[in-house]
Design a protein around this motif. Structure first.
Motif, mmCIF file in Angstrom:
data_model
loop_
_atom_site.group_PDB
_atom_site.id
_atom_site.type_symbol
_atom_site.label_atom_id
_atom_site.label_comp_id
_atom_site.label_asym_id
_atom_site.label_seq_id
_atom_site.Cartn_x
_atom_site.Cartn_y
_atom_site.Cartn_z
ATOM 1 N N MET A 1 0.359 -1.544 -0.229
ATOM 2 C CA MET A 1 0.355 -0.075 -0.156
ATOM 3 C C MET A 1 0.934 1.714 0.188
ATOM 4 N N ILE A 2 0.444 2.332 -0.718
ATOM 5 C CA ILE A 2 1.357 3.365 -0.607
ATOM 6 C C ILE A 2 1.066 4.003 -0.156
ATOM 7 N N ARG A 3 1.183 5.078 1.030
ATOM 8 C CA ARG A 3 0.359 5.918 1.803
ATOM 9 C C ARG A 3 0.312 7.304 1.382
ATOM 10 N N VAL A 4 -0.439 8.108 1.518
ATOM 11 C CA VAL A 4 -0.591 8.939 0.502
ATOM 12 C C VAL A 4 -1.111 10.082 1.301
ATOM 13 N N ALA A 5 -0.653 11.801 1.335
ATOM 14 C CA ALA A 5 -1.456 12.800 2.066
ATOM 15 C C ALA A 5 -1.234 13.678 1.102
ATOM 16 N N VAL A 6 -2.887 14.105 0.618
ATOM 17 C CA VAL A 6 -3.008 15.217 -0.296
ATOM 18 C C VAL A 6 -3.134 16.965 1.047
ATOM 19 N N ALA A 7 -2.430 17.404 0.236
ATOM 20 C CA ALA A 7 -2.915 18.944 0.383
ATOM 21 C C ALA A 7 -3.256 19.871 -0.691
ATOM 22 N N GLU A 8 -4.787 20.739 -0.547
ATOM 23 C CA GLU A 8 -5.440 21.315 -1.367
ATOM 24 C C GLU A 8 -5.812 21.957 -0.517
ATOM 25 N N ASP A 9 -6.278 23.870 -1.099
ATOM 26 C CA ASP A 9 -6.415 24.616 -0.398
ATOM 27 C C ASP A 9 -8.497 24.455 -0.359
ATOM 28 N N ASN A 10 -8.472 24.167 -1.294
ATOM 29 C CA ASN A 10 -9.974 24.233 -1.821
ATOM 30 C C ASN A 10 -10.562 23.059 -1.607
ATOM 31 N N LEU A 11 -11.764 22.584 -0.556
ATOM 32 C CA LEU A 11 -12.612 21.572 -0.375
ATOM 33 C C LEU A 11 -13.380 20.770 -1.127
ATOM 34 N N LEU A 12 -13.683 21.264 -2.527
ATOM 35 C CA LEU A 12 -14.376 20.739 -3.248
ATOM 36 C C LEU A 12 -13.837 19.464 -4.192
ATOM 37 N N VAL A 13 -12.754 20.565 -4.294
ATOM 38 C CA VAL A 13 -11.187 20.200 -5.259
ATOM 39 C C VAL A 13 -10.559 18.999 -4.043
ATOM 40 N N ARG A 14 -10.266 19.355 -3.098
ATOM 41 C CA ARG A 14 -9.778 18.105 -2.051
ATOM 42 C C ARG A 14 -10.124 16.801 -1.939
ATOM 43 N N GLU A 15 -12.452 16.700 -1.517
ATOM 44 C CA GLU A 15 -12.494 15.702 -1.996
ATOM 45 C C GLU A 15 -12.500 15.072 -3.067
ATOM 46 N N GLY A 16 -13.027 15.462 -3.851
ATOM 47 C CA GLY A 16 -12.499 14.630 -5.595
ATOM 48 C C GLY A 16 -11.400 14.391 -5.715
ATOM 49 N N ILE A 17 -10.063 14.777 -5.287
ATOM 50 C CA ILE A 17 -8.925 13.645 -5.370
ATOM 51 C C ILE A 17 -8.796 12.924 -4.876
ATOM 52 N N VAL A 18 -9.376 12.774 -2.801
ATOM 53 C CA VAL A 18 -9.324 11.986 -2.211
ATOM 54 C C VAL A 18 -10.355 10.677 -2.994
ATOM 55 N N HIS A 19 -11.340 11.007 -3.283
ATOM 56 C CA HIS A 19 -11.943 9.685 -3.754
ATOM 57 C C HIS A 19 -11.385 9.246 -4.473
ATOM 58 N N LEU A 20 -10.976 9.823 -5.554
ATOM 59 C CA LEU A 20 -10.169 9.689 -7.281
ATOM 60 C C LEU A 20 -9.330 8.309 -6.279
ATOM 61 N N LEU A 21 -8.297 8.283 -5.244
ATOM 62 C CA LEU A 21 -7.616 8.107 -4.825
ATOM 63 C C LEU A 21 -7.581 6.810 -4.116
ATOM 64 N N VAL A 22 -9.133 7.345 -3.301
ATOM 65 C CA VAL A 22 -9.889 6.218 -2.568
ATOM 66 C C VAL A 22 -10.439 4.892 -3.561
ATOM 67 N N ALA A 23 -11.153 5.204 -4.782
ATOM 68 C CA ALA A 23 -10.565 3.481 -5.591
ATOM 69 C C ALA A 23 -10.250 3.512 -6.625
ATOM 70 N N THR A 24 -8.457 4.339 -5.822
ATOM 71 C CA THR A 24 -7.305 2.830 -6.415
ATOM 72 C C THR A 24 -6.779 2.134 -5.152
ATOM 73 N N PRO A 25 -6.665 0.903 -5.551
ATOM 74 C CA PRO A 25 -6.639 -0.164 -5.070
ATOM 75 C C PRO A 25 -5.202 -0.461 -4.586
ATOM 76 N N ASP A 26 -4.449 0.127 -4.782
ATOM 77 C CA ASP A 26 -2.573 0.227 -3.738
ATOM 78 C C ASP A 26 -2.629 1.530 -3.316
ATOM 79 N N VAL A 27 -3.038 2.151 -2.579
ATOM 80 C CA VAL A 27 -3.235 3.526 -2.400
ATOM 81 C C VAL A 27 -3.737 3.897 -1.373
ATOM 82 N N GLU A 28 -3.473 3.587 0.045
ATOM 83 C CA GLU A 28 -3.780 4.533 0.484
ATOM 84 C C GLU A 28 -3.581 5.738 1.186
ATOM 85 N N VAL A 29 -5.120 6.904 1.345
ATOM 86 C CA VAL A 29 -5.321 8.358 2.392
ATOM 87 C C VAL A 29 -4.775 8.366 3.264
ATOM 88 N N VAL A 30 -3.950 8.616 3.720
ATOM 89 C CA VAL A 30 -3.937 9.064 5.119
ATOM 90 C C VAL A 30 -4.202 10.548 6.120
#
Lengths: 225, 244
Positions: A1-30
């Motif tokens: 599992m690749i542990r990823v941190a997302v930094a983005e000031d816009n809430l909508l975009v942040r959530e969007g990117i997190v959703h994209l990554l969450v749907a990727t099997p070998d990635v974990e958004v921490v």
């Protein structure tokens, strides 16, 4: 599992990117943070492999993402950083790679919805590689084709194919595989391409264009050299 | 005429002269003061317009652009989900995403036209090189990477942009060169090999008048050289020391 941190000031975009990554099997958004301070705090708290950061965040709203990537090279040398940017101008990408290109990636924000590309970028950077959005290179190549018709028309169809593979961020080995060539043949083509383009490029941009193309072809060589 | 009367006459004359000189001096001071006020107000108007452009760019970036990016991601995820569930809407949702992408491209180029972030972040050289890369007419740019007061950078940038547009639109130029140098003054020169025109000092046309106004607001001057069939050279000089 690749542990990823997302930094983005816009809430909508942040959530969007997190959703994209969450749907990727070998990635974990921490962690999902709204600025660099939040991200630095997360880095202190958790083990993180890759940071995905917006280029423009508070407080100054200019190039925080790049500054963060530069700072992390000293404080967290094992952490990969992908800067997500609205600028398809190569100046920003080159600023990011100025301090070394390993474990660094530059993706365009208006293309971040492409989950396959995003996932590939996260994996490459986690493995120590580097990624640049092919659109940044395409823009450069398109400008060259318009500006100096001779530069790219000198390339043989095969060399063009190789160049387009280079622009997609592929390694020599990957190009060899996808074009059914030997690695040696790919190297020969790449040398020919650089020779031809180098001769034709105008002075004031030659260094940048060359750096980008060379970087795309042989990231390891650029770091070592 | 007695010597006394002559002396009195001279004295009166000297007196009148003195009064005239004083009045003149007073008027000249007043004119100078008004001129200074006009100069300062031109500078203020430009600064306000400049700040307004930057604000609009920021608003577009933080508002519309981000919303469209987020919407694009949502549509892509919805399209994926529909495809997995084998729903017929998958392709349609993907198409919506593409449409949003096009809207996003338009907003991005609008924002960059209002005030290029590259100018603020990287300075004149990079911003002009970026314009050159996008130009349909081949443009060469020679500029150092030095930084100048923000307002001066904006004046030179938008002046060069205006001159480049003129070269492409009206002059039918095949190639254009932009050179920015700085000694004690900051100078720019946009030279094209287009059809040229007869320069009329009193009626420079909209584009060049715009450049002259911008330059004037920061104490700069414009030189235009052109003749039919002989190309055009638009050059500007801005004193740097007065702006420190």
């Amino acid at each position: 599992m690749i542990r990823v941190a997302v930094a983005e000031d816009n809430l909508l975009v942040r959530e969007g990117i997190v959703h994209l990554l969450v749907a990727t099997p070998d990635v974990e958004v921490v962690a999902a943070c709204e600025d660099s301070d939040g991200l630095l705090e997360a880095l202190g708290r958790r083990d993180i492999d890759v940071v995905l950061t917006d280029i423009r965040m508070p407080p100054s709203g200019t190039d925080e993402g790049i500054r963060l990537a530069v700072a992390l090279r000293d404080t967290h040398p094992d952490v990969g950083v992908i800067v997500v940017s609205q600028h398809d101008d190569p100046a920003y990408a080159l600023a990011l790679f100025d301090h070394g290109s390993d474990r660094r990636g530059y993706l365009l924000k208006h293309r971040v919805h492409d989950r396959a590309q995003l996932a590939t970028a996260v994996r490459s950077v986690a493995e120590g590689g580097s990624v640049i959005d092919p659109k940044v290179v395409e823009a450069l190549v398109a400008a060259k084709t318009r500006g100096q018709a001779s530069a790219l028309t000198e390339l043989t169809p095969r060399e063009r194919e190789v160049l387009s593979e280079i622009a997609q961020g592929k390694s020599n080995a990957a190009i060899a595989e996808s074009l059914f060539l030997t690695k040696r043949a790919v190297e020969k083509h790449i040398n020919a391409i650089f020779l031809k383009l180098d001769l034709a490029f105008a002075d004031d941009v030659s260094k940048r264009v060359k750096a980008t193309l060379l970087f795309l072809a042989e990231p390891e060589a650029l770091v070592d050299g | 005429m007695t010597p006394e009367r002559r002396s009195a006459g001279i004295l009166t004359m000297v007196g009148s002269f003195a009064i005239m000189i004083l009045i003149n001096k007073h008027l000249a001071d007043k004119v100078e003061a008004s001129l200074q006020e006009v100069r300062r107000s031109r500078e203020r108007i430009l600064a306000v317009a400049d700040e307004e452009r930057r604000r609009i760019e920021r608003d577009l970036h933080d508002g519309a652009q981000q919303r469209l990016v987020a919407l694009r991601i949502k549509l892509e995820l919805a399209s994926e989900r529909s495809a997995q569930a084998q729903l017929p809407d998958a392709e349609l949702l993907h198409q919506f995403g593409e449409d949003v992408g096009e809207a996003l491209d338009e907003v991005r180029s609008l924002a960059a036209g209002v005030y290029p972030a590259l100018l603020v972040d990287c300075g004149l050289g990079e911003a002009l090189r970026s314009v050159a890369r996008r130009s349909a007419t081949p443009v060469s740019v020679t500029a150092q990477d030095g930084r100048y007061p923000r307002q001066v950078e904006a004046v030179v940038y938008f002046s060069c942009l205006e001159a480049l547009q003129n070269a492409a639109k009206h002059a039918g130029a095949r190639s254009v060169s932009v050179v920015v140098t700085d000694d004690r003054d900051l100078r720019f020169e946009v030279r094209d090999d287009g059809c040229g025109f007869v320069v009329d000092r009193d009626d420079l046309g909209h584009g060049l008048t715009n450049i002259r106004d911008r330059l004037g607001a920061v104490g700069g001057t414009l030189q235009v050289k052109s003749r039919p069939g002989g190309g055009t050279r638009v050059a500007g000089t801005i004193p740097l020391r007065t702006l420190d």
